[in-house]
Scaffold this motif. Structure first.
Motif, PDB file in Angstrom:
ATOM      1  N   UNK A   1       0.859  -1.193   0.000  1.00  0.00           N
ATOM      2  CA  UNK A   1       0.000   0.000   0.000  1.00  0.00           C
ATOM      3  C   UNK A   1       0.883   1.227   0.000  1.00  0.00           C
ATOM      4  N   UNK A   2       0.748   2.025  -1.052  1.00  0.00           N
ATOM      5  CA  UNK A   2       1.556   3.244  -1.196  1.00  0.00           C
ATOM      6  C   UNK A   2       0.669   4.478  -1.159  1.00  0.00           C
ATOM      7  N   UNK A   3       1.255   5.568  -0.685  1.00  0.00           N
ATOM      8  CA  UNK A   3       0.656   6.900  -0.763  1.00  0.00           C
ATOM      9  C   UNK A   3       1.690   7.786  -1.451  1.00  0.00           C
TER      10      UNK A   3
ATOM     11  N   UNK B   1       4.488   2.428  11.629  1.00  0.00           N
ATOM     12  CA  UNK B   1       5.101   1.207  11.091  1.00  0.00           C
ATOM     13  C   UNK B   1       4.239   0.546  10.020  1.00  0.00           C
ATOM     14  N   UNK B   2       2.944   0.885   9.966  1.00  0.00           N
ATOM     15  CA  UNK B   2       2.056   0.304   8.965  1.00  0.00           C
ATOM     16  C   UNK B   2       1.058  -0.686   9.518  1.00  0.00           C
ATOM     17  N   UNK B   3       1.040  -0.883  10.829  1.00  0.00           N
ATOM     18  CA  UNK B   3       0.157  -1.906  11.407  1.00  0.00           C
ATOM     19  C   UNK B   3      -1.324  -1.571  11.246  1.00  0.00           C
ATOM     20  N   UNK B   4      -1.713  -0.303  11.466  1.00  0.00           N
ATOM     21  CA  UNK B   4      -3.120   0.068  11.302  1.00  0.00           C
ATOM     22  C   UNK B   4      -3.541   0.011   9.833  1.00  0.00           C
ATOM     23  N   UNK B   5      -2.647   0.393   8.938  1.00  0.00           N
ATOM     24  CA  UNK B   5      -2.949   0.282   7.510  1.00  0.00           C
ATOM     25  C   UNK B   5      -3.190  -1.166   7.132  1.00  0.00           C
ATOM     26  N   UNK B   6      -2.357  -2.073   7.645  1.00  0.00           N
ATOM     27  CA  UNK B   6      -2.522  -3.494   7.362  1.00  0.00           C
ATOM     28  C   UNK B   6      -3.884  -3.985   7.841  1.00  0.00           C
TER      29      UNK B   6
ATOM     30  N   UNK C   1      -2.398  -1.204  -3.083  1.00  0.00           N
ATOM     31  CA  UNK C   1      -1.865  -0.732  -4.359  1.00  0.00           C
ATOM     32  C   UNK C   1      -1.489  -1.924  -5.228  1.00  0.00           C
ATOM     33  N   UNK C   2      -0.949  -2.960  -4.570  1.00  0.00           N
ATOM     34  CA  UNK C   2      -0.593  -4.210  -5.252  1.00  0.00           C
ATOM     35  C   UNK C   2      -0.961  -5.372  -4.334  1.00  0.00           C
ATOM     36  N   UNK C   3      -1.183  -6.547  -4.937  1.00  0.00           N
ATOM     37  CA  UNK C   3      -1.460  -7.741  -4.160  1.00  0.00           C
ATOM     38  C   UNK C   3      -2.936  -7.898  -3.832  1.00  0.00           C
TER      39      UNK C   3
END
Length: 313
Positions: free
Chosen positions: A9-11, A38-43, A54-56
């Motif tokens: 996931x990119x911004x 770190x990206x945990x909430x985004x995950x 964005x991918x996957x």
């Protein structure tokens, strides 16, 4: 089951989640832990499509969530955020009944489910059923938030730092409630926190996140005994890792079954089912170096020794 397959996931130029592949088994409590950013909430939010990769791909029960309308997907999952996220002008009962109403449940069924959940979360229905969120303590608001997330019997419960703003006593109580509710319902829980003690207390497995990547995935015992890197070891806590380890074994694991207790050890015996950390605490409080141990029927079965705990820690 929830499966991430090469998810990014990119911004713009910033990558919040970086090529993550991860499977969350049905019925487990997976804790995502990492520092802020770190990206945990985004995950977590990729599961219920508050964000899209964005991918996957992200799959729930072998179905790509990209093919499910977001509102339909979210009604299948419970979601709890810090502070409960309650509607301030709705009563407790109406807040809890939000998703069942959207799903078209009849009034009698919703009313019965609200009462059932107030009881499950140990909230006084007589006082709180018609109360408004501003009339509740922080802990009560969070309990109502959990009740609302559970209202439609979801198989998946997503929790994004739900207890971060609470005092330590209330936080510990609610952690216990989550363990109890999980044991009773068998739902899959994905829980985000930045607190390692909370992660070790709750998790079936822990995923340590750094810069959008999973740098270690394992049981709490794995992290304590086999940290994958110095970074994970620091996160777990180098100084008190041995003490934390005592919380993951039971008195029965270090019992000396043939040992006969002296008079000091015989006083106020402890259960074989207690964690070793509780045995250590009891020894410190009583000023002794051994305790008698009893089984579930209260029969003496041996002793636990301070020396054995020190060697383990």
């Amino acid at each position: 089951m929830i499966a991430f397959d090469r998810v990014t996931r990119r911004y713009g130029d910033f990558t919040a989640v970086d090529d993550v592949s991860l499977t969350i088994e049905s019925g487990e409590i997976l804790v995502l832990i990492g520092a802020s950013g770190s990206g945990k909430s985004t995950l977590l939010q990729l599961i219920n499509r508050l964000q899209d990769p964005t991918e996957g791909t992200v799959q729930v029960d072998d179905e790509d969530v990209a093919g499910i309308a977001p509102e339909q997907l979210r009604r299948r999952m419970g979601y709890v955020i810090q502070g409960g996220g309650l509607f301030p002008h709705w009563t407790v009962a109406r807040n809890i009944g939000t998703v069942p109403r959207l799903l078209g449940w009849d009034r009698a069924r919703i009313a019965a489910r609200v009462l059932e959940l107030l009881d499950l979360l140990r909230l006084d229905a007589g006082r709180l059923h018609d109360a408004y969120p501003h009339m509740l303590s922080g802990g009560q608001q969070q309990r109502v938030g959990v009740a609302r997330a559970l209202a439609a019997n979801p198989s998946i419960l997503l929790m994004d730092e739900p207890f971060g703003a609470l005092d330590p006593v209330t936080r510990a109580e609610l952690q216990g409630e989550i363990r109890r509710i999980h044991a009773e319902t068998g739902c899959t829980v994905v829980f985000v926190t930045h607190d390692m003690d909370e992660a070790l207390s709750l998790a079936t497995r822990v995923a340590v996140i750094d810069r959008g990547r999973v740098i270690q995935l394992g049981t709490p015992l794995d992290l304590l005994t086999r940290p994958a890197s110095d970074q994970v070891a620091r996160f777990v806590g180098t100084a008190d890792r041995g003490l934390k380890l005592l919380g993951f074994q039971r008195v029965a694991d270090r019992l000396r079954p043939s040992d006969r207790p002296d008079d000091t050890a015989r006083h106020d015996p402890i259960s074989q089912d207690l964690p070793l950390s509780a045995a250590l605490s009891a020894m410190v409080m009583r000023g002794c170096d051994r305790l008698e141990v009893i089984d579930a029927q209260g029969t003496p079965i041996g002793t636990i020794h301070l020396a054995d705990l020190v060697r383990l820690a």
